[in-house]
Motif scaffolding. Structure first.
Motif, PDB file in Angstrom:
ATOM      1  N   PHE A  27       0.816  -1.212   0.000  1.00  0.00           N
ATOM      2  CA  PHE A  27       0.000   0.000   0.000  1.00  0.00           C
ATOM      3  C   PHE A  27       0.848   1.258   0.000  1.00  0.00           C
ATOM      4  O   PHE A  27       0.516   2.240  -0.645  1.00  0.00           O
ATOM      5  N   SER A  28       1.960   1.252   0.723  1.00  0.00           N
ATOM      6  CA  SER A  28       2.752   2.462   0.910  1.00  0.00           C
ATOM      7  C   SER A  28       3.341   2.993  -0.393  1.00  0.00           C
ATOM      8  O   SER A  28       3.744   4.153  -0.459  1.00  0.00           O
ATOM      9  N   ARG A  29       3.405   2.195  -1.428  1.00  0.00           N
ATOM     10  CA  ARG A  29       3.984   2.669  -2.690  1.00  0.00           C
ATOM     11  C   ARG A  29       2.936   3.264  -3.631  1.00  0.00           C
ATOM     12  O   ARG A  29       3.264   3.731  -4.707  1.00  0.00           O
ATOM     13  N   PHE A  30       1.663   3.227  -3.236  1.00  0.00           N
ATOM     14  CA  PHE A  30       0.597   3.730  -4.097  1.00  0.00           C
ATOM     15  C   PHE A  30       0.364   5.223  -3.878  1.00  0.00           C
ATOM     16  O   PHE A  30       0.408   5.723  -2.756  1.00  0.00           O
ATOM     17  N   VAL A  31       0.049   5.907  -4.972  1.00  0.00           N
ATOM     18  CA  VAL A  31      -0.558   7.227  -4.861  1.00  0.00           C
ATOM     19  C   VAL A  31      -2.045   6.977  -4.660  1.00  0.00           C
ATOM     20  O   VAL A  31      -2.693   6.360  -5.506  1.00  0.00           O
ATOM     21  N   MET A  32      -2.580   7.417  -3.550  1.00  0.00           N
ATOM     22  CA  MET A  32      -3.966   7.140  -3.216  1.00  0.00           C
ATOM     23  C   MET A  32      -4.842   8.349  -3.525  1.00  0.00           C
ATOM     24  O   MET A  32      -4.416   9.502  -3.390  1.00  0.00           O
ATOM     25  N   ALA A  33      -6.061   8.068  -3.936  1.00  0.00           N
ATOM     26  CA  ALA A  33      -6.950   9.163  -4.298  1.00  0.00           C
ATOM     27  C   ALA A  33      -8.404   8.780  -4.080  1.00  0.00           C
ATOM     28  O   ALA A  33      -8.744   7.595  -4.019  1.00  0.00           O
TER      29      ALA A  33
END
Length: 118
Positions: free
Chosen positions: A29-35
């Protein structure tokens, strides 16, 4: 594959608050750009807020000062706190995870309905 599960939608009155949460199935999860995106009936899906891996945030103009995006990498969770809601915020809200720096894939949740009555 990454699964995203949103929760927290509902029906509120104008001026009230609501919080949305999205949990990812993978520990990467930590490597995702979340939106968070939203789509109102008859309209195109629009970006509401995003947060990069370093914590930088962007908001669409109509929600600035009212909505706050946050993430908890330890819990694979991204949240959207929505305050002073307006009827025009009514839409289906979607969580997305952009793996742009690795696989190039973007993953989507199933959406959660937010309805704001006047």
């Amino acid at each position: 594959q990454v699964q995203l599960v949103e929760s927290g939608g509902g029906l509120v009155q104008a001026g009230e608050s609501l919080g949305l949460s999205c949990v990812a199935s993978r520990s990467i999860f930590s490597r995702f750009v979340m939106a968070w995106y939203r789509q109102a009936p008859g309209k195109q899906r629009e970006l509401v807020a995003s947060m990069t891996t370093s914590g930088s945030t962007t908001y669409t103009a109509s929600v600035k000062g009212r909505f706050t995006i946050s993430r908890d990498n330890a819990r694979n969770t991204v949240s959207l706190q929505m305050n002073f809601l307006k009827p025009e915020d009514t839409a289906v809200y979607y969580c997305s995870a952009d793996d742009r720096f690795y696989s190039g894939n973007t993953y989507w949740g199933q959406g959660t309905q937010v309805t704001v009555s006047s």
